[in-house]
Every structure is written in structure tokens, then in C-alpha cells.
Design a protein around this motif. Structure first.
Motif, PDB file in Angstrom:
ATOM      1  N   GLN A  74      -0.400 -12.454  -2.075  1.00  0.00           N
ATOM      2  CA  GLN A  74       0.016 -11.065  -2.281  1.00  0.00           C
ATOM      3  C   GLN A  74       1.514 -10.962  -2.486  1.00  0.00           C
ATOM      4  O   GLN A  74       2.144  -9.982  -2.097  1.00  0.00           O
ATOM      5  CB  GLN A  74      -0.427 -10.209  -1.093  1.00  0.00           C
ATOM      6  CG  GLN A  74      -1.936  -9.990  -1.062  1.00  0.00           C
ATOM      7  CD  GLN A  74      -2.381  -9.159   0.124  1.00  0.00           C
ATOM      8  OE1 GLN A  74      -3.047  -9.640   1.015  1.00  0.00           O
ATOM      9  NE2 GLN A  74      -1.996  -7.894   0.132  1.00  0.00           N
ATOM     10  N   THR A 122       4.034  -2.851  -1.544  1.00  0.00           N
ATOM     11  CA  THR A 122       4.455  -2.432  -0.204  1.00  0.00           C
ATOM     12  C   THR A 122       5.922  -2.717   0.085  1.00  0.00           C
ATOM     13  O   THR A 122       6.501  -2.076   0.959  1.00  0.00           O
ATOM     14  CB  THR A 122       3.609  -3.133   0.875  1.00  0.00           C
ATOM     15  OG1 THR A 122       3.808  -4.556   0.785  1.00  0.00           O
ATOM     16  CG2 THR A 122       2.123  -2.819   0.703  1.00  0.00           C
ATOM     17  N   LYS A 165      -2.704  -4.852   0.044  1.00  0.00           N
ATOM     18  CA  LYS A 165      -3.956  -5.547   0.290  1.00  0.00           C
ATOM     19  C   LYS A 165      -4.947  -5.237  -0.826  1.00  0.00           C
ATOM     20  O   LYS A 165      -5.100  -4.094  -1.252  1.00  0.00           O
ATOM     21  CB  LYS A 165      -4.531  -5.113   1.640  1.00  0.00           C
ATOM     22  CG  LYS A 165      -5.793  -5.866   2.033  1.00  0.00           C
ATOM     23  CD  LYS A 165      -6.280  -5.436   3.410  1.00  0.00           C
ATOM     24  CE  LYS A 165      -7.533  -6.204   3.809  1.00  0.00           C
ATOM     25  NZ  LYS A 165      -8.019  -5.791   5.159  1.00  0.00           N
ATOM     26  N   GLY A 166      -5.627  -6.285  -1.293  1.00  0.00           N
ATOM     27  CA  GLY A 166      -6.604  -6.101  -2.363  1.00  0.00           C
ATOM     28  C   GLY A 166      -6.024  -6.258  -3.751  1.00  0.00           C
ATOM     29  O   GLY A 166      -6.752  -6.189  -4.741  1.00  0.00           O
TER      30      GLY A 166
END
Length: 394
Positions: free
Chosen positions: A62, A85, A100-101
């Protein structure tokens, strides 16, 4: 397009360092603080650079890391925008933390133009359909031709929610040039529509092995419309930023018997003094090809100064360079280079889009090679590996 105010996109810890956007081109401190935009299907981060730069990009887990050959002021902060983020800048390294994801991003350095400085652009897909979709048992094919799409209509992105535990995979559109009533170039050795389909099917097989979802413009000898303009429109509109990561159109060249080699194109104005007959031929030939080439060239002129279009061009250039390098290394063919030209089929996609001419079917040397199944395998493997490299897929 919705542009998030910077104060909404950045945390309170970073807000103290912001200067008005109108001064961001002048204040050195602002070079390390990104402008953040929320668009249909992706979030864009733009970092101003002190000068043009080269870059290398790595997406791992990520985290997106871009290494530049210029130095920026140290800075870091949280981001409150879809798909991201946080960011951090240290010297020549820019790192963006993905939400996330999310595990996909594209980065490009744009030169100074139209009053704007050089800048690093990072695009992060924000929906499953943006560059990754649920896995399917096999690659999909374009369905029966829909009604003609008006030239300026952009189809809405298809959103496919991913359930828990769903395997996701990037999507690529493969366009086997010509087909059906339109054979393309024909020589004593090969017919273009047959060669392009055979190679596109081979590329699909290789990409699927590596988890890529493939949409075939055609997987049989067919056309999408008997009207050439509509046919090219329908092909190209299978590829938009919201649904695919790349669009690759495969063709076979034709000229005098002495012409040889492989060349790859991305959309733009033809080089000064270049022969327009090639784009005209692939755009349908005759008066239709002339008109579609004129329209496409006008579109290329309108790309200047559009940051979104410049990002597409930059990504397309990267893909074209990878495909061309792999093809030459694999085949040993004459390297005719990477160029821009006004091919109608790569005008409309808003993702990376290229057209590759895999050889001259009219050549006594290359014509027989293109008829050879083993040579087709080499071409297909070279293109597939370049696409996988572009997608950061092993």
C-alpha cells in the motif's frame, strides 16, 4: 470533475505549511506539498517540481514510491482523499500511502508548459473498476456491437463492488486490427486481420495466466460496424479510465517491398514532415481515412495544455516504449521507433492507449515471418511481457 480544497485533503498538521494555491508556483516550500483532486474513478496528487526530472516508480503493498533526480524540501502529512492516507517527501523521494483495499497507482513527470512548472502527477484509482475488477474464470469479449455512440459521448464507468475475499485483477483491452468486411493489408504471404487476431489471442492467453482480465474487441473474424467511423469509435470506447488500465491495438504495416521493421505509436500530432498515409490507411483509407485522420489530428492539437490529457499521453508513451523495446529485443527486427500520430482508434481512450505495427506484411522478409506460428508466439510474448511490466504485474 470535483477538485477538493487543499484544506479538506490535508490534515491539520499540514495545513499550517500551506500557502495560497496562486502562490504555489513561486514558494519553494510549496514544492513539497501536493495539490489533491478527486475525480471520477481516481484521486490525483500533483507535486510541483523545480525543473524537469526523470523518475522511477515502485508500487509495493500500500505504498507508492517515486524517486526523482531533483531535490525537494522535506515534508510529510496525512491526506483525506479517496484512496490515499498520507504522503512524505524526502530529498528526491516522494512516497504516498494508499488506503486499505488500494494497491494500484500510476506516476508521471510532466514538463513545464502553458505557464505551469514541471510537476509530478500520481493517479490512484478509487474504485474497483478503475483499474482492478473481480476475477472471472476467463477473459471476456466485447458483446455484439451496440448502437453507434456519438463522437463526444463518454461512457460512464462500470462499478463492480468487490465482496470480501474477492480476487481482483487489472483489465486490458486488446484490439486485433481490422476484421470482418475489412481485411486490412493483404499480401501474397499474409492478411492483416488474420495475423492481428492470431497474435491478440496469444497475448490474451499469456496475460490471463498472470491474473490480468482481458477484453477482446474481437475474437473471431468480425467487425463492430460496417461504417468505419462507428467501428473505430466502438473499439476505442471500450477503454476509459474508469474501466481499464491499458488499450493496445495491433496492426500489420504495408509499403514497398524494401520497407521493414516494427514501430509503435501513441496518440498525438504526427512528427513534422512525416508521411500521413499510414494513419490514413489504418483509419479506413480513401476519403473516410482522410477525414478521420483530420479529426484525430485536430483532437491531438487540443491536447496541448490539458493536464489530464498530458497524463494520458505520458502513460501511453511509457507503454509504447516498453512494447517497442520488447518487440525489437525478441524479434531482432528493424527498430523504426516510437512515434506519435493521429490514429483514430487511440484518440478516445482516456487510459494508456497505443497502436503497434508489428512488421510489414508486404515485405519478402517479414511477410513470411508473420505467417510463421513460432514468430507470432515471439511477438505475442513480447507484447504481453511489456503490458505486465507496465501494470507492475509479475
Amino acid at each position: 470533475m470535483k477538485l477538493l480544497p487543499i484544506r479538506q485533503a490535508l490534515s491539520s498538521a499540514s495545513r499550517r505549511l500551506l500557502v495560497p494555491l496562486t502562490l504555489s508556483l513561486l514558494a519553494p516550500l510549496a514544492l513539497a506539498v501536493p495539490r489533491v483532486g478527486s475525480h471520477d474513478g481516481y484521486t490525483r496528487l500533483v507535486f510541483n517540481l523545480p525543473k524537469a526530472a526523470t523518475s522511477t516508480v515502485k508500487v509495493s503493498g500500500q505504498s507508492v514510491t517515486v524517486r526523482l533526480n531533483v531535490t525537494l524540501p522535506a515534508e510529510q502529512g496525512a491526506l483525506k482523499a479517496p484512496g490515499v492516507t498520507a504522503y512524505a517527501v524526502a530529498g528526491g523521494t516522494v512516497t504516498v500511502t494508499l488506503a486499505k483495499g488500494h494497491a494500484s497507482a500510476k506516476a508521471s513527470v510532466l514538463p513545464a508548459a502553458s505557464g505551469q512548472p514541471a510537476r509530478l502527477v500520481i493517479d490512484v484509482p478509487t474504485s474497483v473498476a478503475a483499474s482492478r475488477i473481480p476475477a472471472t474464470p476467463q477473459a471476456r469479449t466485447a458483446s455484439a456491437p451496440p448502437r453507434p455512440v456519438p463522437a463526444r459521448t463518454t461512457p460512464a464507468a462500470v462499478t463492480r463492488p468487490a465482496g470480501s475475499g474477492t480476487i481482483i485483477r487489472p483489465r486490458v483491452v486488446l484490439d486485433a486490427g481490422h476484421g470482418g468486411y475489412d481485411p486490412g493489408m493483404v499480401s501474397r504471404w499474409v492478411t492483416e486481420k488474420e495475423v492481428t487476431l492470431a497474435i491478440a489471442l496469444r497475448i490474451r492467453a499469456e496475460l490471463v495466466k498472470h491474473g490480468v482480465d482481458v477484453v477482446m474487441v474481437r475474437e473471431t473474424d468480425r467487425h463492430l460496424s460496417t461504417d468505419k467511423r462507428t467501428d473505430l469509435d466502438l473499439r476505442s470506447r471500450l477503454a476509459t479510465t474508469g474501466t481499464v488500465s491499458a488499450f493496445v491495438s495491433i496492426h500489420v504495416n504495408a509499403a514497398g517491398p524494401g520497407a521493414q521493421g516494427i514501430e509503435t505509436f501513441y496518440f498525438g500530432q504526427p512528427l513534422a514532415g512525416s508521411d500521413r498515409s499510414q494513419a490514413v490507411r489504418e483509419n479506413g483509407g480513401g476519403s473516410v481515412g482522410q477525414e478521420l485522420t483530420r479529426q484525430a489530428a485536430n483532437s491531438a492539437q487540443n491536447l496541448l495544455g490539458d493536464i489530464l490529457a498530458q497524463a494520458k499521453v505520458a502513460f501511453s508513451r511509457q507503454l509504447a516504449q516498453k512494447v517497442q523495446a520488447n518487440l525489437i529485443a525478441s524479434t531482432g527486427a528493424v527498430n523504426r521507433g516510437v512515434h506519435t500520430d493521429a490514429f483514430y482508434v487511440i484518440r478516445n481512450p482516456t487510459t494508456a492507449a497505443i497502436l503497434t505495427e508489428i512488421g510489414f506484411g508486404s515485405s519478402p522478409t517479414e511477410g513470411p515471418r508473420l505467417a510463421n506460428p513460432a514468430y507470432r508466439d515471439r511477438i505475442a510474448q513480447a507484447i504481453a511481457r511489456a503490458i505486465l511490466d507496465f501494470l507492475n504485474t509479475k
